[in-house]
Design an enzyme around this catalytic site. Structure first.
Site, PDB file in Angstrom:
ATOM      1  CE1 TYR A  68      47.369  44.588  41.888  1.00 38.10           C
ATOM      2  CE2 TYR A  68      49.691  45.119  41.665  1.00 38.10           C
ATOM      3  CZ  TYR A  68      48.492  44.752  41.098  1.00 38.10           C
ATOM      4  OH  TYR A  68      48.411  44.562  39.752  1.00 38.10           O
ATOM      5  CG  ASN A  89      37.919  43.532  37.077  1.00 40.22           C
ATOM      6  OD1 ASN A  89      36.728  43.436  37.295  1.00 40.22           O
ATOM      7  ND2 ASN A  89      38.446  44.573  36.494  1.00 40.22           N
ATOM      8  CB  CYS A  97      41.840  45.953  37.165  1.00 39.63           C
ATOM      9  SG  CYS A  97      41.593  45.490  35.447  1.00 39.63           S
ATOM     10  CG  HIS A  98      43.971  49.982  33.231  1.00 41.31           C
ATOM     11  ND1 HIS A  98      42.611  49.867  33.013  1.00 41.31           N
ATOM     12  CD2 HIS A  98      44.262  51.300  33.168  1.00 41.31           C
ATOM     13  CE1 HIS A  98      42.134  51.095  32.810  1.00 41.31           C
ATOM     14  NE2 HIS A  98      43.090  51.976  32.894  1.00 41.31           N
ATOM     15  CD  GLU A 123      43.759  55.948  32.776  1.00 42.54           C
ATOM     16  OE1 GLU A 123      44.253  56.226  33.862  1.00 42.54           O
ATOM     17  OE2 GLU A 123      42.752  55.242  32.652  1.00 42.54           O
TER      18      GLU A 123
END
Length: 133
Positions: A68, A89, A97-98, A123
């Site tokens: 952030y 979001n 956003c994750h 991921e």
DNA sequence: GACGGCTCTACCT
DNA sequence: AGGTAGAGCCGTC
């Protein structure tokens, strides 16, 4: 195993995407299958500050995470504002956003931290443990 | 008009 | 090294 899609309670606002719900669903399916790393969806980003944050988040490459604070520095704003924008979001997953995590915390997720963890692991990203709090 | 929020940094112990 | 306190921007009730 790959059957349990993110439909665990995710509601994507297709109104913000210039595509049919079926297309969005298909893209999500490909993404979940690991064949698609990025979404080829025309997303309508609002002109608000939230839109800028969403854009920066969408600019995060696959398999990479951002804090952030970094986004806040780029946007010249407070990190908390970025976090709130992520929470507000309207379209998760599509806007990764994750992929945005705290500096020393897994951060949070409006749809459920469990989902965020799943996405990050999907991921191949090591989710930071909550050292704080 | 006031509070909360997916936080961060700095100082003190 | 670890913990606590304060700061600060945006959105919503």
């Amino acid at each position: 195993m790959r059957s349990h899609v993110f439909d665990h309670g995710i509601e994507i606002d297709d109104s913000r995407i210039d595509a049919s719900s079926e297309t969005i669903r298909e893209q999500l399916r490909e993404y979940e299958d690991g064949a698609r790393k990025t979404f080829a969806l025309e997303i309508e980003y609002p002109e608000d500050f939230t839109g800028a944050v969403m854009r920066s988040i969408a600019a995060i490459p696959f398999g990479e995470t951002r804090t952030y604070g970094d986004l806040a520095t780029e946007l010249e704003t407070a990190p908390i504002a970025v976090g709130q924008a992520c929470g507000r979001n309207p379209i998760p997953v599509v806007v990764p956003c994750h992929r945005v995590v705290g500096h020393d915390s897994p951060g949070g997720y409006g749809g459920g931290l469990e989902l965020k963890r799943c996405l990050l692991e999907h991921e191949g990203i090591a989710v930071p443990e909550a050292k704080r709090r």
